[in-house]
Design a protein around this motif. Structure first.
Motif: not given
Lengths: 186, 194
Positions: A4-8, A68-71
């Motif tokens: 779910a969250g952004p990945r490093s 990256s799953n970054i919003s």
């Protein structure tokens, strides 16, 4: 299901397919050398490298967002951090830091500790005006343009020119409001 | 103009220690770069043969450097002087370091004495490439053919090296075969050495 969250950046870099950095370095070197032979003028080569980078940037942003799953970043500060910590890491495997913020928070420097583009490289006297890594600034400019940010990216320090690190200045020119090119009923 | 600029170099690249060559970048980074290399060269040519020649030239520059680097790092400044030695060096050592695996096969041509083939089911540079119909037999493997030619030539084994698609039964995508045709003098020397 992706997490779910952004990945490093480290986590993504560890999970993607990788290739030997020397193949990458030498291929880039061959590209630059070909440009120098074809275009002759160092300034033209700088421009062409920037253009190639831009072409890459506008495509690379999709892969970046997908992996990256970054919003959406809340401000330009977060954007710069994401480029340094996640973007550069997941593609080039290098670490970078963000410094030298101006008071408005629209201009900063990304400092690279390591740069796989320049291994084995030495600029001959005849090419001192060359921004060897100009492809990288083009990539950042292209990628940011695809997420509605017009930027100007310039090299402030370059180890190939005798500086102690690579410093890229990223300046936010304007945030383009998102416009949908289509109407709802189409 | 090339030739302007006053800033001098401070650090000498030769003074720095040679890396072990274990560093990696993402495959995407390489694929993006290679794609730009191909696209740029497409703007500089008017036919496929010329495009392949230019990619081969770019590869040659890589090959020449790879030979020097690997001979220094992996072989203590020694290089292979015999035909089979250098071929297996390319097929094993160089392939392994550059592409992360030994090449699928190394064969001797059946019809000609001077021909050898290195085949790869899915050549790294062709991974994300699909050839438009109007470009016929164009193969981006020309870049890898150039690397191979660069290595062989600089090791004293001049050869003509070309990349070809070879259809494989039951597979959708063809494999790529790198065809190496050695110069006459190379075979004459081999014969003399016995």
């Amino acid at each position: 299901m992706p997490p779910a969250g952004p990945r490093s950046g480290d986590a993504i870099f560890a999970s993607v397919e990788r290739v030997n950095a020397e193949l990458f370095t030498l291929t880039y070197g061959a590209t630059v050398r070909q440009l120098l032979t074809d275009l002759e003028e160092v300034e033209e080569v700088n421009k062409q490298l920037d253009q190639m980078g831009y072409n890459i940037g506008i495509r690379l942003i999709d892969e970046f967002l997908a992996k990256s799953n970054i919003s959406r970043c809340v401000d330009f500060k977060e954007t710069a951090d994401v480029i340094a910590k996640v973007g550069l890491k997941m593609f080039l495997g290098v670490n970078a830091t963000v410094t030298n913020w101006d008071a408005e928070g629209t201009c900063c420097s990304i400092v690279l500790e390591d740069n796989p583009l320049v291994d084995f490289v030495e600029l001959p006297d005849t090419c001192q005006g060359l921004h060897y890594c100009n492809i990288l600034s083009g990539v950042i400019r292209g990628a940011l343009e695809m997420v509605s940010m017009k930027t100007e990216v310039t090299w402030l320090r370059d180890m190939l020119r005798g500086d102690d690190s690579f410093e890229l200045q990223v300046k936010l020119l304007k945030q383009v409001p998102e416009e949908y090119p289509y109407k709802d009923d189409e | 103009m090339i030739g302007v600029g006053k800033i001098k170099q401070y650090s000498n690249v030769l003074d720095r220690p040679l890396s072990k060559g274990k560093q990696e970048v993402s495959l995407s980074a390489f694929a993006f770069l290679f794609s730009e290399l191909v696209q740029y060269n497409q703007t500089q040519v008017d036919n496929i043969a010329e495009l392949e020649r230019r990619l081969e030239d770019a590869g040659y520059a890589v090959g020449a450097r790879v030979l020097e680097l690997f001979c220094h790092r992996e072989k203590g400044n020694r290089r292979e002087t015999r035909l089979l030695g250098i071929l297996s060096f390319v097929h094993s050592t160089i392939w392994k370091v550059l592409f992360g695996k030994v090449a699928d096969s190394l064969e001797k041509g059946t019809e000609h004495e001077d021909e050898y083939m290195i085949s790869e089911k899915e050549l790294l540079v062709n991974r994300f490439i699909s050839i438009p119909k109007d470009m016929g037999a164009f193969n981006c493997g020309a870049f890898v053919a150039g690397i191979v030619r660069g290595v062989l030539d600089n090791a004293g084994f001049p050869a003509v090296v070309t990349a070809h698609f070879v259809p494989v039964e039951g597979q959708q995508r063809p494999r790529t075969t790198i065809l190496i045709k050695f110069a006459e003098e190379v075979l004459a020397r081999e014969a003399r050495l016995g």
